[in-house]
Scaffold this motif. Structure first.
Motif, mmCIF file in Angstrom:
data_model
loop_
_atom_site.group_PDB
_atom_site.id
_atom_site.type_symbol
_atom_site.label_atom_id
_atom_site.label_comp_id
_atom_site.label_asym_id
_atom_site.label_seq_id
_atom_site.Cartn_x
_atom_site.Cartn_y
_atom_site.Cartn_z
ATOM 1 N N ALA A 1 8.588 -6.785 10.296
ATOM 2 C CA ALA A 1 9.980 -6.727 9.848
ATOM 3 C C ALA A 1 10.626 -5.435 10.317
ATOM 4 O O ALA A 1 10.036 -4.361 10.220
ATOM 5 C CB ALA A 1 10.041 -6.833 8.334
ATOM 6 N N SER A 2 11.847 -5.546 10.837
ATOM 7 C CA SER A 2 12.606 -4.342 11.192
ATOM 8 C C SER A 2 13.437 -3.879 10.005
ATOM 9 O O SER A 2 13.750 -2.700 9.873
ATOM 10 C CB SER A 2 13.519 -4.616 12.396
ATOM 11 N N THR A 3 13.803 -4.816 9.123
ATOM 12 C CA THR A 3 14.576 -4.489 7.926
ATOM 13 C C THR A 3 14.050 -5.287 6.745
ATOM 14 O O THR A 3 13.805 -6.492 6.869
ATOM 15 C CB THR A 3 16.073 -4.863 8.124
ATOM 16 N N VAL A 4 13.861 -4.604 5.625
ATOM 17 C CA VAL A 4 13.451 -5.264 4.379
ATOM 18 C C VAL A 4 14.407 -4.806 3.285
ATOM 19 O O VAL A 4 14.566 -3.605 3.059
ATOM 20 C CB VAL A 4 11.993 -4.891 4.001
ATOM 21 N N ARG A 5 15.067 -5.773 2.632
ATOM 22 C CA ARG A 5 16.055 -5.437 1.598
ATOM 23 C C ARG A 5 15.647 -6.124 0.290
ATOM 24 O O ARG A 5 15.635 -7.356 0.225
ATOM 25 C CB ARG A 5 17.441 -5.910 2.036
ATOM 26 N N PRO A 6 15.300 -5.354 -0.737
ATOM 27 C CA PRO A 6 14.961 -5.983 -2.029
ATOM 28 C C PRO A 6 16.164 -6.756 -2.579
ATOM 29 O O PRO A 6 17.298 -6.302 -2.458
ATOM 30 C CB PRO A 6 14.631 -4.785 -2.939
ATOM 31 N N ILE A 7 15.902 -7.948 -3.142
ATOM 32 C CA ILE A 7 16.966 -8.738 -3.775
ATOM 33 C C ILE A 7 16.472 -9.172 -5.152
ATOM 34 O O ILE A 7 15.274 -9.149 -5.419
ATOM 35 C CB ILE A 7 17.375 -9.978 -2.938
ATOM 36 N N SER A 8 17.384 -9.595 -6.001
ATOM 37 C CA SER A 8 16.948 -10.052 -7.325
ATOM 38 C C SER A 8 16.328 -11.437 -7.180
ATOM 39 O O SER A 8 16.648 -12.189 -6.259
ATOM 40 C CB SER A 8 18.135 -10.110 -8.284
ATOM 41 N N LYS B 1 7.189 1.302 5.526
ATOM 42 C CA LYS B 1 8.098 1.833 4.494
ATOM 43 C C LYS B 1 9.466 2.210 5.073
ATOM 44 O O LYS B 1 10.482 2.121 4.391
ATOM 45 C CB LYS B 1 7.473 3.035 3.783
ATOM 46 N N ASN B 2 9.496 2.598 6.372
ATOM 47 C CA ASN B 2 10.772 2.993 6.991
ATOM 48 C C ASN B 2 11.726 1.819 7.179
ATOM 49 O O ASN B 2 12.896 2.005 7.477
ATOM 50 C CB ASN B 2 10.528 3.658 8.351
ATOM 51 N N SER B 3 11.202 0.573 7.045
ATOM 52 C CA SER B 3 12.074 -0.593 7.260
ATOM 53 C C SER B 3 12.832 -0.978 5.983
ATOM 54 O O SER B 3 13.713 -1.825 6.021
ATOM 55 C CB SER B 3 11.247 -1.788 7.755
ATOM 56 N N VAL B 4 12.482 -0.379 4.838
ATOM 57 C CA VAL B 4 13.108 -0.746 3.565
ATOM 58 C C VAL B 4 14.491 -0.102 3.463
ATOM 59 O O VAL B 4 14.645 1.106 3.625
ATOM 60 C CB VAL B 4 12.226 -0.317 2.370
ATOM 61 N N VAL B 5 15.514 -0.936 3.212
ATOM 62 C CA VAL B 5 16.897 -0.454 3.041
ATOM 63 C C VAL B 5 17.405 -0.896 1.668
ATOM 64 O O VAL B 5 16.878 -1.837 1.076
ATOM 65 C CB VAL B 5 17.833 -0.991 4.159
ATOM 66 N N ASP B 6 18.450 -0.238 1.189
ATOM 67 C CA ASP B 6 19.052 -0.575 -0.111
ATOM 68 C C ASP B 6 18.018 -0.584 -1.238
ATOM 69 O O ASP B 6 18.066 -1.422 -2.136
ATOM 70 C CB ASP B 6 19.747 -1.953 -0.078
ATOM 71 N N HIS C 1 0.871 -1.184 0.000
ATOM 72 C CA HIS C 1 0.000 0.000 0.000
ATOM 73 C C HIS C 1 0.905 1.232 0.000
ATOM 74 O O HIS C 1 1.259 1.749 1.059
ATOM 75 C CB HIS C 1 -0.910 -0.005 1.233
ATOM 76 N N HIS C 2 1.284 1.671 -1.203
ATOM 77 C CA HIS C 2 2.209 2.806 -1.313
ATOM 78 C C HIS C 2 1.633 4.058 -0.665
ATOM 79 O O HIS C 2 2.356 4.823 -0.032
ATOM 80 C CB HIS C 2 2.542 3.067 -2.791
ATOM 81 N N ASP C 3 0.308 4.260 -0.820
ATOM 82 C CA ASP C 3 -0.312 5.473 -0.282
ATOM 83 C C ASP C 3 -0.348 5.476 1.246
ATOM 84 O O ASP C 3 -0.333 6.531 1.873
ATOM 85 C CB ASP C 3 -1.738 5.636 -0.848
ATOM 86 N N GLU C 4 -0.381 4.271 1.857
ATOM 87 C CA GLU C 4 -0.456 4.206 3.321
ATOM 88 C C GLU C 4 0.873 3.838 3.974
ATOM 89 O O GLU C 4 0.974 3.800 5.202
ATOM 90 C CB GLU C 4 -1.554 3.218 3.746
ATOM 91 N N GLY C 5 1.871 3.507 3.151
ATOM 92 C CA GLY C 5 3.216 3.306 3.685
ATOM 93 C C GLY C 5 3.460 1.980 4.371
ATOM 94 O O GLY C 5 4.287 1.882 5.270
#
Length: 197
Positions: free
Chosen positions: A177-184, A145-150, A125-129
């Motif tokens: 989640a405290s940290t979310v990191r996108p990967i391929s 959204k604040n948990s997303v890194v890299d 939910h991009h609008d709600e973060g």
């Protein structure tokens, strides 16, 4: 559960007794598996059976990560099912067996992780973060959204693969989640090896 219990009565007056009984039985199911996302219960007094009078029909639909379990109690024309509480009890007993069977099936897929936990975004939910991730250990994990890194939260889409770190201690909304990191997707391993293999 992620969403509140839904209980519907058809051709029968709603009863506070039955509502309380159903809520108690759902809570009992959560003692077997705490990752239930939703539960729908339908209770109706269907057709008149010529042999045994009015038989209650109880249908339970239980959503768990990646699956839905359904139990419908009406075919066996059990005389006791003229008593609604017995019909409810029997339906939930059958669902408890289904849930145990499902849990045993997925147990082979729940591995101890040598590396970070991975998962796929199932809701965003991009609008709600915020969004939700289904992890390789079958848990549904909430993230802010604040948990997303890299990477950028705005760029995340459903089915994107991520690595994540889950906070210790569950919040009111369940695992977070405290940290979310996108990967391929090439790095995504839905079946990590068991340790010692």
């Amino acid at each position: 559960m992620q969403t509140p219990l839904e209980l519907a009565f058809k051709d029968i007056e709603p009863s506070e007794d039955i509502k309380a009984l159903v809520a108690e039985k759902v809570a009992h199911l959560e003692t077997f598996f705490d990752g239930i996302t939703s539960c729908h219960v339908y209770i109706r007094a269907p057709h008149q059976s010529q042999r045994k009078g009015n038989l209650y029909e109880v249908t339970i639909e239980l959503r768990v990560p990646g699956d839905e379990l359904v139990v419908r109690r009406d075919q066996d024309d059990t005389a006791e099912h003229q008593h609604l509480k017995v019909a409810v009890r029997d339906a939930f007993a059958a669902m408890a067996q289904e849930l145990k069977r499902w849990k045993a099936q997925i147990k082979g897929d729940v591995k101890t992780h040598g590396g970070p936990l991975q998962g796929k975004v199932v809701e965003i939910h991009h609008d709600e973060g915020y969004g939700q991730i289904i992890a390789t250990d079958h848990r549904l994990i909430y993230f802010h959204k604040n948990s997303v890194v890299d990477g950028n939260f705005e760029d995340l889409q459903p089915r994107d693969t991520v690595e994540l770190v889950v906070k210790t201690g569950e919040s009111e909304i369940g695992p977070q989640a405290s940290t979310v990191r996108p990967i391929s997707s090439l790095q995504y391993d839905p079946h990590p090896k068991r340790s010692g293999q």
